[in-house]
Write a protein that holds these residues in place. Sequence first.
Motif, PDB file in Angstrom:
ATOM      1  N   PRO A 262       0.715  -1.067  -0.085  1.00  0.00           N
ATOM      2  CA  PRO A 262      -0.033   0.331  -0.510  1.00  0.00           C
ATOM      3  C   PRO A 262       0.823   0.840   0.280  1.00  0.00           C
ATOM      4  O   PRO A 262       1.783   1.313   0.672  1.00  0.00           O
ATOM      5  CB  PRO A 262      -1.058  -0.565   1.410  1.00  0.00           C
ATOM      6  N   HIS A 263       0.695   2.119  -0.233  1.00  0.00           N
ATOM      7  CA  HIS A 263       0.964   3.542   0.142  1.00  0.00           C
ATOM      8  C   HIS A 263       1.034   4.093   0.421  1.00  0.00           C
ATOM      9  O   HIS A 263      -0.093   4.286   2.086  1.00  0.00           O
ATOM     10  CB  HIS A 263       0.723   4.560  -1.630  1.00  0.00           C
ATOM     11  N   THR A 264       1.941   5.093   1.000  1.00  0.00           N
ATOM     12  CA  THR A 264       2.411   5.503   2.253  1.00  0.00           C
ATOM     13  C   THR A 264       0.600   6.767   2.868  1.00  0.00           C
ATOM     14  O   THR A 264       0.538   5.817   4.212  1.00  0.00           O
ATOM     15  CB  THR A 264       3.254   6.684   2.367  1.00  0.00           C
TER      16      THR A 264
ATOM     17  N   GLU B 287       5.699   9.899   9.941  1.00  0.00           N
ATOM     18  CA  GLU B 287       7.338   9.310  10.361  1.00  0.00           C
ATOM     19  C   GLU B 287       7.346   8.020  10.636  1.00  0.00           C
ATOM     20  O   GLU B 287       7.653   6.985   9.552  1.00  0.00           O
ATOM     21  CB  GLU B 287       7.820   9.863  10.409  1.00  0.00           C
ATOM     22  N   LEU B 288       5.810   7.250  11.191  1.00  0.00           N
ATOM     23  CA  LEU B 288       5.555   6.397  11.635  1.00  0.00           C
ATOM     24  C   LEU B 288       5.581   5.433  10.030  1.00  0.00           C
ATOM     25  O   LEU B 288       5.912   4.425  10.200  1.00  0.00           O
ATOM     26  CB  LEU B 288       4.580   6.352  12.257  1.00  0.00           C
ATOM     27  N   ALA B 289       4.714   5.681   9.525  1.00  0.00           N
ATOM     28  CA  ALA B 289       3.850   5.311   8.271  1.00  0.00           C
ATOM     29  C   ALA B 289       4.853   5.249   7.472  1.00  0.00           C
ATOM     30  O   ALA B 289       5.429   3.610   7.057  1.00  0.00           O
ATOM     31  CB  ALA B 289       3.430   6.097   7.584  1.00  0.00           C
ATOM     32  N   GLU B 290       6.811   5.589   7.693  1.00  0.00           N
ATOM     33  CA  GLU B 290       7.834   5.362   6.671  1.00  0.00           C
ATOM     34  C   GLU B 290       8.028   4.309   6.932  1.00  0.00           C
ATOM     35  O   GLU B 290       8.740   3.581   6.587  1.00  0.00           O
ATOM     36  CB  GLU B 290       8.382   7.045   6.067  1.00  0.00           C
ATOM     37  N   GLU B 291       8.599   4.883   8.674  1.00  0.00           N
ATOM     38  CA  GLU B 291       9.509   3.624   9.169  1.00  0.00           C
ATOM     39  C   GLU B 291       8.783   1.661   8.303  1.00  0.00           C
ATOM     40  O   GLU B 291       9.260   1.021   8.779  1.00  0.00           O
ATOM     41  CB  GLU B 291       8.730   3.806  10.187  1.00  0.00           C
ATOM     42  N   ILE B 292       7.203   1.861   8.890  1.00  0.00           N
ATOM     43  CA  ILE B 292       6.162   0.342   9.141  1.00  0.00           C
ATOM     44  C   ILE B 292       7.218   0.249   7.390  1.00  0.00           C
ATOM     45  O   ILE B 292       7.058  -0.944   7.045  1.00  0.00           O
ATOM     46  CB  ILE B 292       4.750   0.537   9.402  1.00  0.00           C
ATOM     47  N   LEU B 293       6.657   0.910   6.632  1.00  0.00           N
ATOM     48  CA  LEU B 293       6.497   0.445   5.176  1.00  0.00           C
ATOM     49  C   LEU B 293       8.329   0.490   4.833  1.00  0.00           C
ATOM     50  O   LEU B 293       8.746  -0.619   4.398  1.00  0.00           O
ATOM     51  CB  LEU B 293       6.269   1.654   4.108  1.00  0.00           C
ATOM     52  N   GLN B 294       9.398   0.982   5.467  1.00  0.00           N
ATOM     53  CA  GLN B 294      10.419   0.615   5.390  1.00  0.00           C
ATOM     54  C   GLN B 294      10.813  -0.712   6.124  1.00  0.00           C
ATOM     55  O   GLN B 294      11.401  -1.794   5.707  1.00  0.00           O
ATOM     56  CB  GLN B 294      11.128   1.707   5.772  1.00  0.00           C
ATOM     57  N   GLU B 295      10.452  -1.281   6.801  1.00  0.00           N
ATOM     58  CA  GLU B 295      10.698  -2.539   7.871  1.00  0.00           C
ATOM     59  C   GLU B 295      10.102  -3.581   7.248  1.00  0.00           C
ATOM     60  O   GLU B 295      10.744  -4.876   7.100  1.00  0.00           O
ATOM     61  CB  GLU B 295       9.471  -2.607   9.053  1.00  0.00           C
ATOM     62  N   ILE B 296       8.823  -3.678   6.542  1.00  0.00           N
ATOM     63  CA  ILE B 296       8.365  -4.486   5.639  1.00  0.00           C
ATOM     64  C   ILE B 296       9.234  -4.691   4.584  1.00  0.00           C
ATOM     65  O   ILE B 296       9.470  -5.587   4.016  1.00  0.00           O
ATOM     66  CB  ILE B 296       6.519  -4.798   4.994  1.00  0.00           C
ATOM     67  N   GLN B 297       9.496  -3.617   3.775  1.00  0.00           N
ATOM     68  CA  GLN B 297      10.560  -3.392   2.817  1.00  0.00           C
ATOM     69  C   GLN B 297      11.983  -4.584   3.376  1.00  0.00           C
ATOM     70  O   GLN B 297      11.438  -5.552   2.441  1.00  0.00           O
ATOM     71  CB  GLN B 297      11.085  -2.100   2.043  1.00  0.00           C
ATOM     72  N   ASP B 298      12.245  -4.080   4.250  1.00  0.00           N
ATOM     73  CA  ASP B 298      13.615  -5.020   4.702  1.00  0.00           C
ATOM     74  C   ASP B 298      13.153  -6.958   4.833  1.00  0.00           C
ATOM     75  O   ASP B 298      14.043  -7.367   4.396  1.00  0.00           O
ATOM     76  CB  ASP B 298      13.653  -4.410   6.503  1.00  0.00           C
ATOM     77  N   CYS B 299      12.111  -6.488   4.757  1.00  0.00           N
ATOM     78  CA  CYS B 299      11.522  -8.200   5.572  1.00  0.00           C
ATOM     79  C   CYS B 299      11.456  -9.247   4.577  1.00  0.00           C
ATOM     80  O   CYS B 299      11.587 -10.635   4.379  1.00  0.00           O
ATOM     81  CB  CYS B 299      10.336  -8.215   6.371  1.00  0.00           C
TER      82      CYS B 299
END
Length: 165
Positions: free
Chosen positions: A19-21, A40-52
């Motif tokens: 999903p988009h930010t 900011e939290l949304a961007e952190e969550i999306l980055q964490e999932i991308q890393d996963c």
Amino acid sequence: RGAVTHRLLEYLGKKDSMPHTPAVVAALVSEGVLELEAQELAEEILQEIQDCLQEEFFNWLLSKSHPQAYCEWSLEDRPAEGQIRTGIVDRVVFDGDTWWVVDYKTSRPAAGEKAEDFLEREVAIYRPQLLAYREMVANYRKVDINSVRPVLYFTALQRKLELNS
């Protein structure tokens, strides 16, 4: 953070795209996060999932190629007379031979805490729950319990821990 991350992981288990930010921001706001903090939290969550998604097991886990896969699978059984046990398993995958029972954890080590100490503590907390899920899946699917593999997956560390009985 945890509730929205779990919803995103459920979404990814069914869809092929992230999903988009703005959608994640809206989900966070609906959970009570202030809009100023949600971006900011949304961007952190999306980055964490991308890393996963860069980690081999996690990428395989969300693959659409499994013969059977379930997200947020509700289970109920009766382990003994007069007892009812319920649970919602984050991800269950059957790969043709093995049933994988995965519980996502969005927690992270405290500042200064060693990852190994954190993981040891988390396993101690969640082992009974995962072993119950393992038994419930084996009973529901009428399979040997040894063909069910319980796993904790830590999104912040991009790490899986398979639990032994």
